[in-house]
Design a protein around this motif. Structure first.
Motif, PDB file in Angstrom:
ATOM      1  N   THR A  97      40.798  -3.467 -76.570  1.00  0.00           N
ATOM      2  CA  THR A  97      39.382  -3.181 -76.530  1.00  0.00           C
ATOM      3  C   THR A  97      39.206  -1.799 -76.315  1.00  0.00           C
ATOM      4  OG1 THR A  97      37.306  -3.855 -75.942  1.00  0.00           O
ATOM      5  CG2 THR A  97      38.836  -3.517 -74.172  1.00  0.00           C
ATOM      6  N   GLY A  98      37.903  -1.380 -76.308  1.00  0.00           N
ATOM      7  CA  GLY A  98      37.482   0.120 -76.283  1.00  0.00           C
ATOM      8  C   GLY A  98      38.563   1.003 -77.164  1.00  0.00           C
ATOM      9  N   ASP A  99      38.868   2.175 -76.661  1.00  0.00           N
ATOM     10  CA  ASP A  99      39.365   3.196 -77.563  1.00  0.00           C
ATOM     11  C   ASP A  99      40.930   2.847 -78.147  1.00  0.00           C
ATOM     12  OD1 ASP A  99      37.546   4.927 -77.278  1.00  0.00           O
ATOM     13  OD2 ASP A  99      38.487   5.907 -75.491  1.00  0.00           O
ATOM     14  N   ASP A 100      41.489   1.625 -77.062  1.00  0.00           N
ATOM     15  CA  ASP A 100      42.803   1.301 -77.517  1.00  0.00           C
ATOM     16  C   ASP A 100      42.787   0.648 -78.713  1.00  0.00           C
ATOM     17  OD1 ASP A 100      44.074   2.196 -75.228  1.00  0.00           O
ATOM     18  OD2 ASP A 100      43.619   0.573 -73.946  1.00  0.00           O
ATOM     19  N   LEU A 101      41.753  -0.493 -78.718  1.00  0.00           N
ATOM     20  CA  LEU A 101      41.633  -1.357 -80.034  1.00  0.00           C
ATOM     21  C   LEU A 101      41.301  -0.216 -81.358  1.00  0.00           C
ATOM     22  CD1 LEU A 101      41.126  -4.127 -81.347  1.00  0.00           C
ATOM     23  CD2 LEU A 101      38.640  -3.941 -80.822  1.00  0.00           C
ATOM     24  N   ILE A 102      40.535   0.692 -81.236  1.00  0.00           N
ATOM     25  CA  ILE A 102      40.218   1.503 -82.370  1.00  0.00           C
ATOM     26  C   ILE A 102      41.517   2.322 -82.696  1.00  0.00           C
ATOM     27  CG2 ILE A 102      38.852   3.527 -83.119  1.00  0.00           C
ATOM     28  CD1 ILE A 102      37.152   1.031 -83.023  1.00  0.00           C
ATOM     29  N   ASP A 103      42.197   2.603 -81.607  1.00  0.00           N
ATOM     30  CA  ASP A 103      43.482   3.585 -81.940  1.00  0.00           C
ATOM     31  C   ASP A 103      44.308   2.527 -82.864  1.00  0.00           C
ATOM     32  OD1 ASP A 103      42.304   5.498 -80.797  1.00  0.00           O
ATOM     33  OD2 ASP A 103      43.323   5.501 -78.977  1.00  0.00           O
ATOM     34  N   PHE A 104      44.592   1.355 -82.277  1.00  0.00           N
ATOM     35  CA  PHE A 104      45.478   0.591 -83.060  1.00  0.00           C
ATOM     36  C   PHE A 104      44.946   0.199 -84.458  1.00  0.00           C
ATOM     37  CE2 PHE A 104      46.452  -3.761 -84.456  1.00  0.00           C
ATOM     38  CZ  PHE A 104      48.029  -3.880 -84.212  1.00  0.00           C
ATOM     39  N   VAL A 105      43.692   0.016 -84.396  1.00  0.00           N
ATOM     40  CA  VAL A 105      43.082  -0.557 -85.994  1.00  0.00           C
ATOM     41  C   VAL A 105      43.249   0.627 -87.024  1.00  0.00           C
ATOM     42  CG1 VAL A 105      41.042  -0.900 -87.131  1.00  0.00           C
ATOM     43  CG2 VAL A 105      41.722  -2.365 -85.288  1.00  0.00           C
ATOM     44  N   ASN A 106      42.928   1.906 -86.445  1.00  0.00           N
ATOM     45  CA  ASN A 106      43.099   3.015 -87.533  1.00  0.00           C
ATOM     46  C   ASN A 106      44.302   3.769 -87.473  1.00  0.00           C
ATOM     47  OD1 ASN A 106      40.295   2.676 -87.612  1.00  0.00           O
ATOM     48  ND2 ASN A 106      39.607   4.511 -86.257  1.00  0.00           N
ATOM     49  N   GLY A 107      45.036   3.744 -86.240  1.00  0.00           N
ATOM     50  CA  GLY A 107      46.475   4.493 -86.449  1.00  0.00           C
ATOM     51  C   GLY A 107      47.436   3.597 -86.870  1.00  0.00           C
ATOM     52  N   LYS A 108      47.356   2.134 -86.767  1.00  0.00           N
ATOM     53  CA  LYS A 108      48.732   1.338 -87.032  1.00  0.00           C
ATOM     54  C   LYS A 108      48.124   0.283 -88.013  1.00  0.00           C
ATOM     55  CE  LYS A 108      50.979   1.952 -82.692  1.00  0.00           C
ATOM     56  NZ  LYS A 108      51.544   1.170 -81.609  1.00  0.00           N
ATOM     57  N   LEU A 109      47.267  -0.547 -87.802  1.00  0.00           N
ATOM     58  CA  LEU A 109      47.024  -1.747 -88.555  1.00  0.00           C
ATOM     59  C   LEU A 109      46.609  -1.426 -89.987  1.00  0.00           C
ATOM     60  CD1 LEU A 109      46.605  -4.796 -88.632  1.00  0.00           C
ATOM     61  CD2 LEU A 109      44.350  -4.342 -87.981  1.00  0.00           C
ATOM     62  N   PHE A 110      45.681  -0.322 -90.176  1.00  0.00           N
ATOM     63  CA  PHE A 110      45.134  -0.079 -91.619  1.00  0.00           C
ATOM     64  C   PHE A 110      46.476   0.535 -92.514  1.00  0.00           C
ATOM     65  CE2 PHE A 110      41.261  -1.766 -90.619  1.00  0.00           C
ATOM     66  CZ  PHE A 110      40.363  -1.403 -91.822  1.00  0.00           C
ATOM     67  N   PRO A 111      47.115   1.512 -91.640  1.00  0.00           N
ATOM     68  CA  PRO A 111      48.265   2.193 -92.275  1.00  0.00           C
ATOM     69  C   PRO A 111      49.216   1.164 -92.906  1.00  0.00           C
ATOM     70  CG  PRO A 111      47.676   3.462 -90.822  1.00  0.00           C
ATOM     71  CD  PRO A 111      46.917   2.229 -90.566  1.00  0.00           C
ATOM     72  N   TYR A 112      49.690   0.190 -91.926  1.00  0.00           N
ATOM     73  CA  TYR A 112      50.567  -1.035 -92.181  1.00  0.00           C
ATOM     74  C   TYR A 112      50.297  -1.789 -93.590  1.00  0.00           C
ATOM     75  CZ  TYR A 112      52.781  -5.278 -91.577  1.00  0.00           C
ATOM     76  OH  TYR A 112      53.346  -6.576 -92.017  1.00  0.00           O
ATOM     77  N   LEU A 113      48.821  -1.977 -93.421  1.00  0.00           N
ATOM     78  CA  LEU A 113      48.333  -3.024 -94.512  1.00  0.00           C
ATOM     79  C   LEU A 113      48.197  -2.531 -95.800  1.00  0.00           C
ATOM     80  CD1 LEU A 113      45.644  -4.848 -92.332  1.00  0.00           C
ATOM     81  CD2 LEU A 113      48.067  -5.797 -93.064  1.00  0.00           C
ATOM     82  N   SER A 114      48.012  -1.201 -95.653  1.00  0.00           N
ATOM     83  CA  SER A 114      47.709  -0.528 -97.078  1.00  0.00           C
ATOM     84  C   SER A 114      49.217  -0.325 -97.922  1.00  0.00           C
ATOM     85  CB  SER A 114      47.143   0.969 -96.683  1.00  0.00           C
ATOM     86  OG  SER A 114      47.950   2.030 -96.105  1.00  0.00           O
ATOM     87  N   LYS A 115      50.244  -0.286 -96.850  1.00  0.00           N
ATOM     88  CA  LYS A 115      51.399  -0.020 -97.705  1.00  0.00           C
ATOM     89  C   LYS A 115      52.264  -1.093 -98.460  1.00  0.00           C
ATOM     90  CE  LYS A 115      53.471   3.194 -94.131  1.00  0.00           C
ATOM     91  NZ  LYS A 115      54.062   3.400 -93.174  1.00  0.00           N
ATOM     92  N   PHE A 116      51.137  -2.315 -98.369  1.00  0.00           N
ATOM     93  CA  PHE A 116      51.744  -3.515 -99.060  1.00  0.00           C
ATOM     94  C   PHE A 116      51.680  -3.228-100.468  1.00  0.00           C
ATOM     95  CE2 PHE A 116      51.585  -5.639 -94.944  1.00  0.00           C
ATOM     96  CZ  PHE A 116      52.098  -6.878 -95.185  1.00  0.00           C
ATOM     97  N   LYS A 117      50.718  -2.408-100.963  1.00  0.00           N
ATOM     98  CA  LYS A 117      50.263  -2.137-102.414  1.00  0.00           C
ATOM     99  C   LYS A 117      51.754  -1.334-102.994  1.00  0.00           C
ATOM    100  CE  LYS A 117      47.184   0.023-105.547  1.00  0.00           C
ATOM    101  NZ  LYS A 117      46.101   1.010-105.372  1.00  0.00           N
ATOM    102  N   LEU A 118      52.331  -0.696-102.253  1.00  0.00           N
ATOM    103  CA  LEU A 118      53.479  -0.024-102.761  1.00  0.00           C
ATOM    104  C   LEU A 118      54.712  -0.909-102.803  1.00  0.00           C
ATOM    105  CD1 LEU A 118      53.051   3.254-100.840  1.00  0.00           C
ATOM    106  CD2 LEU A 118      52.528   2.846-103.106  1.00  0.00           C
ATOM    107  N   SER A 119      54.887  -1.736-101.754  1.00  0.00           N
ATOM    108  CA  SER A 119      56.139  -2.664-101.802  1.00  0.00           C
ATOM    109  C   SER A 119      56.052  -3.988-102.513  1.00  0.00           C
ATOM    110  CB  SER A 119      56.356  -2.834-100.358  1.00  0.00           C
ATOM    111  OG  SER A 119      55.349  -3.603 -99.626  1.00  0.00           O
ATOM    112  N   ALA A 120      54.616  -4.424-103.146  1.00  0.00           N
ATOM    113  CA  ALA A 120      54.533  -5.649-103.727  1.00  0.00           C
ATOM    114  C   ALA A 120      55.345  -5.644-105.023  1.00  0.00           C
ATOM    115  CB  ALA A 120      52.889  -5.886-103.834  1.00  0.00           C
ATOM    116  N   GLU A 121      55.790  -6.783-105.411  1.00  0.00           N
ATOM    117  CA  GLU A 121      56.401  -7.186-106.463  1.00  0.00           C
ATOM    118  C   GLU A 121      55.556  -6.610-107.866  1.00  0.00           C
ATOM    119  OE1 GLU A 121      58.384 -10.711-106.607  1.00  0.00           O
ATOM    120  OE2 GLU A 121      59.768 -10.309-105.045  1.00  0.00           O
ATOM    121  N   ASN A 122      54.544  -7.167-107.885  1.00  0.00           N
ATOM    122  CA  ASN A 122      53.565  -7.074-108.969  1.00  0.00           C
ATOM    123  C   ASN A 122      52.120  -7.040-108.673  1.00  0.00           C
ATOM    124  OD1 ASN A 122      52.661 -10.013-109.438  1.00  0.00           O
ATOM    125  ND2 ASN A 122      54.868 -10.059-109.603  1.00  0.00           N
ATOM    126  N   ALA A 123      51.257  -6.786-109.412  1.00  0.00           N
ATOM    127  CA  ALA A 123      49.758  -6.770-108.909  1.00  0.00           C
ATOM    128  C   ALA A 123      49.267  -8.271-108.882  1.00  0.00           C
ATOM    129  CB  ALA A 123      48.931  -6.202-109.956  1.00  0.00           C
TER     130      ALA A 123
END
Length: 229
Positions: A97-123
């Motif tokens: 919660t608090g800053d720890d939650l924001i740091d995780f979401v912005n710094g780890k979660l979103f970058p991790y999920l956005s990379k799926f587009k590059l590694s996916a087999e097709n659209a």
């Protein structure tokens, strides 16, 4: 249950400095809902695979699974790396919660999920769609305490039955309609349900034909076509 939850979430986001309009409320609620829905989907797939003696490989790595970062609880089952449903294990129930939650979401979660587009087999894969969504979105909730409240509200929801999914679709359409009534640009994506029903009747789709909605949002046209058939 869904309607009251959405009202409560809007009240929470209204207090946040990063969310200034109905459009922000819908966008920020949607990405959290999507991840909760994805977690339920993965669990259903893992259970189905286990019942047939097959192995299911989860899309999301354990560290980024909803039950680990968003809603960790004592005695909650989770997916293993091999895809099987593990026995309930004791995990940390003190959620971020608090800053720890924001740091995780912005710094780890979103970058991790956005990379799926590059590694996916097709659209056409769900992995590509995950990457596409989180490449375009940004977390606008500035307070980690507000985001924690939103996550807790959404964690109470379930999307396992057709009735629940149908209710969610209608509520989402209502949200878009409200944006249009308020002069927000989100309203341009909304087609009133009576108009959808009339168009489907005029088109008169037949069983065996393909139904295509080129601008599918909440799938209103596809749902009404299905009901018509």
């Amino acid at each position: 249950m869904f309607e009251q939850t959405f009202k409560n979430i809007d009240d929470i986001l209204h207090k946040d400095a990063g969310c200034g309009s109905e459009l922000d409320y819908v966008e920020q609620t949607s990405w959290v809902l999507f991840l909760k829905y994805l977690d339920d989907l993965e669990r259903d797939r893992a259970t189905a695979a286990e019942l047939t003696g097959k192995t299911y490989t989860p899309i999301i790595e354990p560290e980024y699974q909803w039950s680990i970062w968003a809603a960790p609880k004592l005695q909650r089952a989770r997916l293993s790396k091999s895809g099987s449903v593990t026995e309930p294990v004791e995990v940390d129930h003190n959620a971020l919660t608090g800053d720890d939650l924001i740091d995780f979401v912005n710094g780890k979660l979103f970058p991790y999920l956005s990379k799926f587009k590059l590694s996916a087999e097709n659209a056409d894969t769900i992995e590509y769609k995950i990457g596409e969504i989180f490449s375009e979105l940004k977390n606008r909730v500035q307070s980690g305490y507000n985001l924690r409240e939103v996550i807790n509200r959404i964690d109470e929801l379930r999307f396992r039955t057709h009735a629940e999914k149908h209710e969610m679709s209608h509520l989402y359409e209502d949200k878009i309609k409200n944006m249009g009534n308020a002069g927000r640009n989100g309203g341009e994506y909304y087609t009133p349900r009576p108009l959808i029903t009339t168009i489907v009747k005029v088109v008169d789709p037949k069983i065996g034909e393909k139904n295509y909605d080129a601008a599918c949002g909440s799938a209103g046209f596809l749902f009404e076509a299905y009901e018509y058939l």
